[in-house]
Scaffold this motif. Sequence first.
Motif, PDB file in Angstrom:
ATOM      1  N   ARG B 226       0.865  -1.167   0.000  1.00 12.58           N
ATOM      2  CA  ARG B 226       0.000   0.000   0.000  1.00 12.58           C
ATOM      3  C   ARG B 226       0.906   1.222   0.000  1.00 12.58           C
ATOM      4  N   ASP B 228       0.206   4.225  -0.440  1.00 12.35           N
ATOM      5  CA  ASP B 228      -0.379   5.328   0.334  1.00 12.35           C
ATOM      6  C   ASP B 228      -0.027   5.203   1.821  1.00 12.35           C
ATOM      7  N   LEU B 229      -0.037   3.968   2.344  1.00 14.62           N
ATOM      8  CA  LEU B 229       0.289   3.774   3.764  1.00 14.62           C
ATOM      9  C   LEU B 229       1.769   4.022   4.021  1.00 14.62           C
ATOM     10  N   ALA B 258      -1.650  -2.778  12.811  1.00 10.89           N
ATOM     11  CA  ALA B 258      -0.900  -2.865  11.554  1.00 10.89           C
ATOM     12  C   ALA B 258       0.169  -3.949  11.648  1.00 10.89           C
ATOM     13  N   GLY B 334      -6.137  -1.988   5.610  1.00  8.62           N
ATOM     14  CA  GLY B 334      -4.771  -1.499   5.739  1.00  8.62           C
ATOM     15  C   GLY B 334      -4.041  -2.111   6.921  1.00  8.62           C
ATOM     16  N   VAL B 337       0.447  -4.483   5.290  1.00  7.34           N
ATOM     17  CA  VAL B 337       1.063  -3.462   4.438  1.00  7.34           C
ATOM     18  C   VAL B 337       1.704  -4.073   3.189  1.00  7.34           C
ATOM     19  N   ASN B 357     -11.924   4.464  -0.547  1.00  4.77           N
ATOM     20  CA  ASN B 357     -10.711   5.136  -0.093  1.00  4.77           C
ATOM     21  C   ASN B 357      -9.970   5.698  -1.298  1.00  4.77           C
ATOM     22  N   LEU B 360      -6.191   5.245  -1.870  1.00  4.23           N
ATOM     23  CA  LEU B 360      -5.630   3.906  -2.044  1.00  4.23           C
ATOM     24  C   LEU B 360      -4.695   3.851  -3.247  1.00  4.23           C
TER      25      LEU B 360
END
Lengths: 312, 552
Positions: B226, B228-229, B258, B334, B337, B357, B360
């Motif tokens: 991800r 974005d994360l 997470a 999320g 990861v 989202n 994303l």
Amino acid sequence: MKRPRIPFRVRLQRDWQLLVMVAPGFLILLVFSYVPIAGNVIAFQDYNPYLGDNPLEAFLHSEWIGFGQFQLLFEDPAFWHALRNTLTITAFQLVFFFPLPILLAILLHSLLSSRVRGFIQTVVYLPHFFSWVLVITFFVQMLGGAGLLAQTMREADLQPWNIMTNPDTFILLVTAEAVWKDIGWGTIVFLAALSTIDQNLYEAAAADGAGRWRRLWHITLPGLRPVIVLLLILRLGDALSVGFEQFILQRDAVGREASEVLDTFVYYFSIATGNYGYGAAAGLFKAAIGLCLILAANKVAHRLGEQGIYAK
Amino acid sequence: MTASRRTFLGLLGLSAAATAGGPLLAGCSEKPTASGGAENLDKFANLLPARKELALNISPDIAGTPPVPSGYTKYPSTLIDAITGKPGTSGKEITAMTPVWGPAPPGIGQSAYLQAVNAELGVPVNFTTQDGNTYADKLNAMLGARDVPELLCVPGWEIAKIPRFSEAVKALFEDLTDHLKGDAVNAYPMLASYPTASWRHAVWNERLMAVPNPSDGPFPWALFTRKDLLEARGLAIPKSLDELLTMAKQVTDPAKNAWAFDDVFPMIQIYHKVPGSKFGWRLKADKTPEFKYETPEYRQALEVMAKIYKDGLVHPDIVASKGADAGLLFAQAGSIVFKQAGVGFWQGAQAEHQKVNPKLNIQPVPVFSATGGDPLMWRADEPISFTFIKKGAGKERVEELLRVINWCSAPVGSQEALLREYGVEGKHHTMTPNGPVKTDLAFKEIANQYFFISGRNPTIGPFPDTPNYVRDLLGWSNETVKYLEADPWEGLKVEMPDKFKAFAVPAEEKFTDVLRGRRPMSDVDSIVAEWKANGGEEARDLLAKALSEAGR
């Protein structure tokens, strides 16, 4: 005492409605339980489902190898391992699961308010209708490493317990799951039996000064005894079946060592590998053991003066 | 183990039977036997359809390095009618079975999508969809019972798990050679457009037995992250295994729900250059085949992955139950990861979850080498799946079924493909200047049903709802394809011995025990010895023989 023999035609005339009512059930039993018994023949074959032009011909054309599959089975350490696991789990659940519905039934029975009782019954019955996937997901969400308990412990700066993936305590986990799912359902028969106990007995005993525990011991439990014995025998006949999905779903979590039972063994070594003869041999063995256990338990029941599942 | 068996029977008072049983069993019995074989596909050139490419008035926007297909970034503005006339003539319902990953789509009665496509086909196709993760189990039972639907999708990777598969093919499915060989295929112009190489794999028992679904990418796995994360944490996509593992520790924070990984063991193997040909084989310098379990690379990968588990970097739900949905934990929640998945996971997950989202951003992690030198990527360019036709349908019905497969094989740029992939306008998609964008109903009802009973000359995209996807995928693919592993058995169809197939899962489970720390690393030698004794050596001999017979 011999009853006079009634001719067949007269009996037919008298009972035909009953026979018609039984017919569909009998038909289902015949088609789904008795006819497939013939399929056990593949336990003695090097069964190849693709021989001949149809499944029946495949039976006829497959090579006859006598007890070869059984010989392989008895030489297979994985099979003995699965059998040992199954018996351990059965024994454990017989001690720690089987009595619980009896206790719950007695407890529920002693509740006076029928509304409260009805409510509790509905709540405890409900999990029986959940699938195993749901039950295990529920346990993971509550007790798993990312679940409610673990996160609460982390917030309190504690090291979370390893509940869901510990092979050493797996037997406790599966029993807890089974109890949660089926304890309510198990009370139904006992509640029915409890309602048949004569209330006068309790009143008479109370008048004679018997306390709560003495009434339980001398009236309630003896009243339940035939039902308990009957269910115990049936459970023993099923001793080699302890569940399937529950074990498949958690197999990777605790490993094959802890979670392999006979049904998963048959699945992985026979269904999944297309080795049907081998699975049939294991299944036949399982059925034979189950029959022995039922007969033995029934005999013990007769000795104890109970009726068991059939009279002598 | 004999001891425990004695004890057990003794418990039941059957010890006499046990002692008598030994020689009795041995006396009148034979153990079951069965074995595998190999076919050299080069020999069957004369059975294959003659290729004839379709004349389409569109050309790809980004070129792929073969075997990576080329891609379209823009949806064609004008669509052609690739097929005139309805393929269905009988009106008799067609039964079919296809795999699905994720929730099962609604059946024919409740699905506007199936009804719309069936109306175009002129004959209803009634699908049974089965969980793709356990598809082989269902197939095994179905084939064993000889109870197959008229169109059966068999994914390529499942074939390796099905014993006696070529016998099953012979007994249960229609021989398509005479329908499709040479110029006969011209009756089905879409089928004629498939690459010849994919048809070669559809040969069993020296006959053409199925319609292949040509692979649209040569990689079996990718590691996705991800982005974005990562960006929210001030991190960039890792460029080496060390970076990945360091980052994994940084992002794992149970208090914030997470964790770094789902089960990424195959990717960790790829990073260590564990062999992957024919599901784990390679040739040693002296030309003897060697399986991955025997290699030092596999042990290194095992150690790294075991440490990942030990350090608690894998999401606990994944560790605890097979019922956990890693796709949702990654793309929606999320909580994971880095997730390993087939490349096909990417577009669907991005398209579906970006609706909720918008930030994303799913991206692949480049493949790297843990041990220096060039990285290595496993090769999976054999057809994705095969469509078999049930035996005994009769010539006319087989032709009708082939016409249906032909219709479902229409390429991008045709009306048929638009309907197949995006359903009905207004219901399943809305038209934008960039092309069709799927609605929620589309995600619920469209699950590649018709895709899995057909094939195409592979291309990628276009995907108007994920405009960057084709560019990103081809960028990653054209880079990764440089490191594609060479398959010494290329063009040879090998059916492994039954004993080897039967021990495949038990062996994997023993290594899983090592990975999860339930068995020590020192047990690996004994597991390998067990594997050798349970079909490993037979498989090695078979592979060596197949090579020498092919003159390589």
